[in-house]
Design an enzyme around this catalytic site. Structure first.
Site, mmCIF file in Angstrom:
data_model
loop_
_atom_site.group_PDB
_atom_site.id
_atom_site.type_symbol
_atom_site.label_atom_id
_atom_site.label_comp_id
_atom_site.label_asym_id
_atom_site.label_seq_id
_atom_site.Cartn_x
_atom_site.Cartn_y
_atom_site.Cartn_z
ATOM 1 N N TYR A 32 -3.146 -0.931 9.988
ATOM 2 C CA TYR A 32 -3.057 -1.229 8.601
ATOM 3 C C TYR A 32 -1.218 -0.738 8.080
ATOM 4 O O TYR A 32 -0.916 -1.416 7.413
ATOM 5 C CB TYR A 32 -4.049 -0.396 7.993
ATOM 6 C CG TYR A 32 -4.237 -0.779 6.349
ATOM 7 C CD1 TYR A 32 -5.011 -1.800 5.872
ATOM 8 C CD2 TYR A 32 -3.518 0.077 5.416
ATOM 9 C CE1 TYR A 32 -5.241 -2.005 4.524
ATOM 10 C CE2 TYR A 32 -3.846 0.099 4.054
ATOM 11 C CZ TYR A 32 -4.446 -1.131 3.754
ATOM 12 O OH TYR A 32 -4.795 -1.235 2.185
ATOM 13 N N SER A 61 1.035 -1.145 0.004
ATOM 14 C CA SER A 61 0.130 -0.040 0.043
ATOM 15 C C SER A 61 1.041 1.352 -0.159
ATOM 16 O O SER A 61 2.165 1.169 0.221
ATOM 17 C CB SER A 61 -0.957 0.029 1.199
ATOM 18 O OG SER A 61 -1.375 1.061 1.870
HETATM 19 P P1 NDP Z 1 -11.893 -5.440 -0.922
HETATM 20 O O1 NDP Z 1 -12.337 -5.162 0.353
HETATM 21 O O2 NDP Z 1 -12.628 -5.110 -2.175
HETATM 22 O O3 NDP Z 1 -11.703 -7.121 -1.173
HETATM 23 C C1 NDP Z 1 -11.089 -7.914 -0.277
HETATM 24 C C2 NDP Z 1 -11.142 -9.218 -0.729
HETATM 25 O O4 NDP Z 1 -10.500 -10.192 0.556
HETATM 26 C C3 NDP Z 1 -12.515 -9.862 -0.519
HETATM 27 O O5 NDP Z 1 -12.702 -10.895 -1.477
HETATM 28 C C4 NDP Z 1 -12.574 -10.413 0.739
HETATM 29 O O6 NDP Z 1 -13.617 -11.518 0.781
HETATM 30 C C5 NDP Z 1 -11.224 -10.958 1.083
HETATM 31 N N1 NDP Z 1 -10.825 -11.296 2.423
HETATM 32 C C6 NDP Z 1 -10.812 -10.416 3.368
HETATM 33 N N2 NDP Z 1 -10.372 -11.044 4.453
HETATM 34 C C7 NDP Z 1 -10.086 -12.226 4.065
HETATM 35 C C8 NDP Z 1 -9.775 -13.415 4.900
HETATM 36 N N3 NDP Z 1 -9.384 -13.154 6.106
HETATM 37 N N4 NDP Z 1 -9.458 -14.517 4.310
HETATM 38 C C9 NDP Z 1 -9.585 -14.526 2.993
HETATM 39 N N5 NDP Z 1 -10.147 -13.624 2.422
HETATM 40 C C10 NDP Z 1 -10.343 -12.172 2.961
HETATM 41 O O7 NDP Z 1 -10.338 -5.087 -0.854
HETATM 42 P P2 NDP Z 1 -9.628 -4.346 -2.054
HETATM 43 O O8 NDP Z 1 -9.607 -4.900 -3.231
HETATM 44 O O9 NDP Z 1 -9.740 -2.786 -1.909
HETATM 45 O O10 NDP Z 1 -8.032 -4.797 -1.568
HETATM 46 C C11 NDP Z 1 -7.335 -5.806 -1.691
HETATM 47 C C12 NDP Z 1 -5.900 -5.843 -1.183
HETATM 48 O O11 NDP Z 1 -5.394 -4.480 -1.686
HETATM 49 C C13 NDP Z 1 -5.857 -5.454 0.484
HETATM 50 O O12 NDP Z 1 -4.770 -6.189 0.688
HETATM 51 C C14 NDP Z 1 -5.724 -4.191 0.647
HETATM 52 O O13 NDP Z 1 -4.947 -3.798 1.730
HETATM 53 C C15 NDP Z 1 -4.721 -3.470 -0.404
HETATM 54 N N6 NDP Z 1 -5.010 -2.228 -1.081
HETATM 55 C C16 NDP Z 1 -6.210 -1.673 -1.544
HETATM 56 C C17 NDP Z 1 -6.063 -0.484 -1.712
HETATM 57 C C18 NDP Z 1 -7.422 0.344 -2.182
HETATM 58 O O14 NDP Z 1 -7.325 1.449 -2.436
HETATM 59 N N7 NDP Z 1 -8.594 -0.374 -2.401
HETATM 60 C C19 NDP Z 1 -4.787 0.472 -1.790
HETATM 61 C C20 NDP Z 1 -3.785 -0.162 -1.296
HETATM 62 C C21 NDP Z 1 -3.689 -1.636 -0.964
HETATM 63 P P3 NDP Z 1 -14.420 -11.827 2.155
HETATM 64 O O15 NDP Z 1 -14.606 -10.603 2.985
HETATM 65 O O16 NDP Z 1 -15.735 -12.386 1.509
HETATM 66 O O17 NDP Z 1 -13.829 -13.007 2.877
#
Ligand code: NDP
Length: 261
Positions: free
Chosen positions: A165, A152
């Site tokens: 985070y 990030s």
């Molecule tokens: P979303 O919240 O849109 O999606 C997150 C995904 O992770 C979902 O599929 C969710 O499914 C899954 N997930 C969450 N917790 C778990 C778990 N414990 N085990 C398995 N699956 C899990 O997030 P983003 O797409 O925005 O983010 C994805 C990654 O990118 C993250 O690591 C985030 O920190 C990083 N990121 C995002 C940014 C942004 O601006 N969006 C910027 C920088 C980094 P479910 O909850 O159903 O399990």
């Protein structure tokens, strides 16, 4: 995975098997689709069976090679069981993207230890646990492999109200370096991608907050949010033979944000 090939085939993932954690929506889904379009067979993951089934169906409807695996990356026993299932099914993971992540916004003075631990476990410790399970098998097979850890902007810079985070994402950057230090000898490349602010569900409240939206657009030299599919090119590079001598790096995909004052 060392290759001497023509430029297009350097990025070809045909014959590779990729696990993308947290890939039912947002960045993870875009990366799963992108890697599959580059030729990989992909395993979609999240904690929710219905969401996994739907995401797999969407990819299959596009003619892509996808299957699902439901497990919580923060549940170590569940991760081990999932990898034992992959072993039984003959699924050899060549490419792992540690993408699953959560956010919790609260000033540190009010933050509970439970919330701190939940974010650190999901966003950092799980990347070690899943990465270790994948790398043990890559080492045993002797064909190398690719690990991409999703960082990030907070891998590089702090921001108020997101302390766990920030600490987890700083750790992700260094986890890739620790993996490179130990596993490069096995032809495993471990790198990080640091996305800027991307239009996903995780940011829904921020996207709908006019002053935050204005801050993103005025602070970023690109003057806009990023889209999940804009991370695909970097992920394919880091998942392919094109990056066979790139290890322990973090590549920020942020519209130039971290490069300006
Ligand atoms: P979303 O919240 O849109 O999606 C997150 C995904 O992770 C979902 O599929 C969710 O499914 C899954 N997930 C969450 N917790 C778990 C778990 N414990 N085990 C398995 N699956 C899990 O997030 P983003 O797409 O925005 O983010 C994805 C990654 O990118 C993250 O690591 C985030 O920190 C990083 N990121 C995002 C940014 C942004 O601006 N969006 C910027 C920088 C980094 P479910 O909850 O159903 O399990």
């Amino acid at each position: 995975m060392i290759q001497s090939k023509s430029a297009p085939s350097l990025f070809d993932l045909t014959g590779r098997m990729a696990l993308i954690t947290g890939s039912t929506r947002g960045i993870g889904f875009a990366l799963a689709q992108g890697l599959a379009e580059a030729g990989a067979a992909v395993i979609v993951n999240s904690r929710q069976q219905d969401a996994v089934t739907q995401a797999v169906s969407k990819l299959q409807a596009l003619g892509l090679n996808a299957r699902g695996a439901v497990f919580d990356v923060a549940d170590t026993a569940g991760v081990d069981a999932a990898f034992e299932g992959f072993d039984r099914d003959g699924l050899a993971i060549d490419i792992l993207i540690n993408n699953a992540g959560i956010q919790h916004r609260q000033p540190m003075l009010d933050l509970t230890l439970d919330d701190w631990n939940r974010v650190i476990n999901t966003n950092l410790t799980a990347a070690f646990v899943v990465g270790r399970a994948a790398a043990r098998r890559m080492v045993n097979r002797g064909n190398g492999g690719k690990i991409i850890n999703i960082g990030s902007l907070t891998s590089e810079a702090g921001r108020a109200t997101v302390a766990p985070y920030t600490v987890a994402k700083g750790g992700i950057k260094m986890l890739s370096k620790a993996m490179a230090a130990e596993w490069a000898q096995f032809n495993i490349q471990a790198n990080s991608i640091g996305p800027g602010y991307i239009l996903t569900d995780m940011n829904e409240a921020l996207i709908n907050n006019p002053s935050f939206d204005a801050w993103v657009k005025s602070s970023n030299p690109a003057q806009r949010w990023g889209r999940p599919e804009e991370l695909v090119g970097t992920a394919i590079f880091l998942a392919s033979g094109a990056s066979s001598y790139v290890n322990g790096q973090i590549i920020y995909v942020d519209g130039g944000w971290l490069s300006v004052l």
